[in-house]
Design an enzyme around this catalytic site. Structure first.
Site, mmCIF file in Angstrom:
data_model
loop_
_atom_site.group_PDB
_atom_site.id
_atom_site.type_symbol
_atom_site.label_atom_id
_atom_site.label_comp_id
_atom_site.label_asym_id
_atom_site.label_seq_id
_atom_site.Cartn_x
_atom_site.Cartn_y
_atom_site.Cartn_z
ATOM 1 C CB CYS A 355 0.627 127.637 16.036
ATOM 2 S SG CYS A 355 1.752 127.927 14.676
ATOM 3 C CE1 TYR A 384 -23.911 122.169 11.287
ATOM 4 C CE2 TYR A 384 -24.068 119.829 10.721
ATOM 5 C CZ TYR A 384 -24.676 121.029 11.051
ATOM 6 O OH TYR A 384 -26.045 121.094 11.143
HETATM 7 C C1 LIG Z 1 -28.305 122.547 13.305
HETATM 8 C C2 LIG Z 1 -29.757 122.555 13.203
HETATM 9 C C3 LIG Z 1 -30.398 121.751 12.246
HETATM 10 C C4 LIG Z 1 -29.657 120.830 11.307
HETATM 11 O O1 LIG Z 1 -29.097 119.742 11.942
HETATM 12 P P1 LIG Z 1 -28.467 118.564 11.048
HETATM 13 O O2 LIG Z 1 -27.893 117.634 12.004
HETATM 14 O O3 LIG Z 1 -27.451 119.181 10.170
HETATM 15 O O4 LIG Z 1 -29.576 117.954 10.297
HETATM 16 C C5 LIG Z 1 -31.765 121.825 12.145
HETATM 17 N N1 LIG Z 1 -32.485 122.635 12.958
HETATM 18 C C6 LIG Z 1 -31.901 123.412 13.890
HETATM 19 C C7 LIG Z 1 -32.735 124.292 14.725
HETATM 20 C C8 LIG Z 1 -30.523 123.392 14.049
HETATM 21 O O5 LIG Z 1 -29.960 124.158 14.972
#
Ligand SMILES: *Cc1c(COP(=O)(O)O)cnc(C)c1O
Length: 429
Positions: A355, A384
Site C-alpha cells: 500500500c 541489495y
Molecule cells: C557497500 C559497501 C561495499 C560494497 O559495495 P558494492 O557496490 O556492493 O561492491 C564495500 N565497502 C563498503 C565500505 C561498503 O559500504
C-alpha cells in the site's frame, strides 16, 4: 556474463527451467546461480592475481549464509558493516583475519565483538570513533588494527544515495584533516594504524574514480608512513558496477589497470570489498502476475513481489530488466534492448501489492500484455534485493534458492506468519 538464458521459449537458471522452481518453491522467489557467483569472484581474483589481494565479499549486498559460505570456501573473506553482519560472516565460517569492519556508527559492543573475532581491519570513519576504539581495545587488552577511511572528495559518480566519496557525505575522514588526526594517535597503545581505506560509492561504471582515488591514496600513505604509522594495507573498497540495463559494466581488469600501480608503488597488500559485482547479476527475482488493470490512461501489471522484496527501483530510481519467464511465441527473448520500442509491447507499470504508490519494480516499461498467473523475471536482483527486504505490510520475506547445474536447493525458506509475530507473541499481556 550470467547463467540466466532463454532456451526453447523459456528462461533457465543454469540447467533448470525457472518455471519449475517457481512451481516448487512459490513466488516471489529469489534464484541465484552458483556458476555466475563463482565466475564473478574468479574474475576479480584473476584480474588482481598479480598482487594476491584480500578479497572481502560485501555481506551487506547479500548476506545469505550459503552465499557467504560459498565465497569463503572459494578464498574470499568478508566485509561487514554491523555486528549482525559480523555474526553472519562468522557463522559462514569466515576466519577473523579475513574480515574487515566498516561503518560510521560502530557501537562499543560491536567493537568488542570484532576485536574478539580478531578482524583484519577496522575501517575507521571519524576521530571520535578512533578514540573510542582505542579505549575499548585497551580495556580488553587488545590493539585494534585500523585502516583510516578517507573521503577523497571526488566528483559525483552515481546516485546521490549511494555516492560515498563526494565532499559532505557522512563517510570517512575529510581528506584535509585525516593527517592531523593520524598524528594524534601515533604510538597509541590501543591502536595500530596499518591501512588506508576508500570506498567510493556504488555502482561505478568507470575506472576514473579509482584512478583518482588511488592517486590520492599514494600521497596519503606516504605521509602516514612519515608520521610513523606502519601502513601495510590499501583497501580500495567495492563499488564495481554491473549490468542493469544492457552490457554496461566494465570487466574487473579495467579496475585492476588503475588500482594495481598504486599497490606496486606503495608496496601495500590490497584489500577489495566487492559485493554487487559478485552477486548482482547472479540473482533474479521471480514473481507471478496477480491481476492486470487499466486506470487513468495507464496499464498496470500487479504481481506478487513488492517494494519490500526489492526496494531499489523506488529508493534509487534503479532500472532492472524485466521480462516474462515464458514469453508467448513470436516475442523476442533477451538479450534485447529494453529501452527501445520492442514490437508487440506496451508501456506498463509493474507494481506490487504493497500500500504505497512507491511500490513498483518498473514504470512505463515496454512489456507484452500479460495475464493472471504469468511469471515474470526481474533481472540483476542478487545484490541489495533480499538484504534490503523488509516485512512491511506484514509480508513474509521471499524464499531463496541456489542453483548449481541441474540441481537446486533452498538456502532460505519462505518466512511464515508465525515468524512475523514471534518476537512479540511472548510479550502479549
Ligand atoms: C557497500 C559497501 C561495499 C560494497 O559495495 P558494492 O557496490 O556492493 O561492491 C564495500 N565497502 C563498503 C565500505 C561498503 O559500504
Amino acid at each position: 556474463m550470467d547463467h540466466f538464458q532463454y532456451c526453447d521459449g523459456q528462461l533457465y537458471c543454469e540447467k533448470i527451467p525457472v518455471a519449475e522452481l517457481a512451481a516448487k518453491y512459490g513466488t516471489p522467489l529469489f534464484i541465484y546461480s552458483e556458476a555466475t557467483l563463482l565466475h564473478h569472484l574468479k574474475e576479480i581474483q584473476s584480474a588482481f592475481a598479480a598482487v594476491n589481494p584480500v578479497i572481502c565479499y560485501s555481506v551487506k549486498s547479500n548476506g545469505n549464509l550459503s552465499i557467504a559460505k560459498l565465497m569463503v570456501d572459494h578464498g574470499a573473506g568478508c566485509d561487514v558493516t554491523s555486528g549482525g553482519e559480523l555474526y553472519r560472516a562468522l557463522k559462514a565460517g569466515t576466519p577473523g583475519n579475513r574480515i574487515v569492519f566498516a561503518g560510521v556508527g560502530k557501537s562499543d559492543d560491536e567493537m568488542r565483538m570484532a576485536l574478539e573475532a580478531g578482524v583484519l581491519l577496522f575501517d575507521v570513519e571519524s576521530e571520535a570513533e578512533l578514540h573510542v576504539l582505542g579505549e575499548v581495545a585497551k580495556s580488553i587488552g587488545k590493539v585494534a588494527p585500523v585502516a583510516l577511511r578517507v573521503n577523497p572528495a571526488l566528483p559525483p559518480k552515481t546516485h546521490v544515495k549511494t555516492d560515498t566519496s563526494v565532499k559532505g557525505t557522512k563517510f570517512g575522514f575529510d581528506i584535509d584533516t585525516v593527517l592531523e588526526v593520524a598524528q594524534g594517535v601515533v604510538g597509541h597503545p590501543g591502536l595500530s594504524v596499518v591501512g588506508l581505506h576508500m570506498h567510493l560509492g556504488s555502482p561505478i561504471l568507470s575506472s576514473q574514480p579509482y584512478s583518482e582515488g588511488s592517486a590520492k591514496a599514494i600521497v596519503l600513505i606516504d605521509a602516514l608512513r612519515k608520521q610513523g604509522h606502519p601502513i601495510e594495507y590499501l583497501n580500495m573498497g567495492g563499488g564495481f558496477g554491473i549490468h542493469y540495463r544492457k552490457q554496461e559494466a566494465l570487466p574487473a581488469k579495467a579496475f585492476a589497470d588503475v588500482i594495481l600501480p598504486a599497490v606496486h608503488q606503495t608496496g601495500c597488500r590490497l584489500v577489495l570489498e566487492p559485493g554487487r559485482f559478485i552477486v548482482g547479476n547472479a540473482g533474479v527475482l521471480i514473481s507471478r502476475v496477480v491481476f492486470t488493470k487499466e486506470s487513468g490512461g495507464k496499464r498496470f501489471i500487479i504481481q506478487d513481489a513488492g517494494m519490500n522484496d526489492l526496494i531499489r527501483p523506488t529508493l534509487y530510481d534503479s532500472f532492472h530488466r524485466i521480462w516474462p519467464v515464458q514469453p508467448q511465441a513470436g516475442l523476442p527473448t533477451p538479450p534485447i534492448d529494453f529501452e527501445s520500442e520492442i514490437p508487440d509491447t506496451f508501456a506498463q507499470d509493474v507494481v506490487g501489492p504493497v500500500c504505497e504508490s512507491g511500490d513498483f519494480l518498473a514504470k512505463d516499461r515496454r512489456l507484452p500484455l500479460l495475464k493472471r498467473g504469468d511469471l515474470i523475471c526481474t533481472f540483476s536482483a542478487g545484490a541489495y534485493g533480499m538484504s534490503m527486504a523488509s516485512n512491511y505490510n506484514a509480508r513474509v520475506r521471499a524464499a531463496e534458492v541456489l542453483v548449481t547445474g541441474d540441481t537446486a536447493r533452498l538456502i532460505r525458506r519462505r518466512e511464515t506468519f508465525d515468524d512475523l509475530i514471534a518476537p512479540e507473541v511472548d510479550c502479549l499481556s
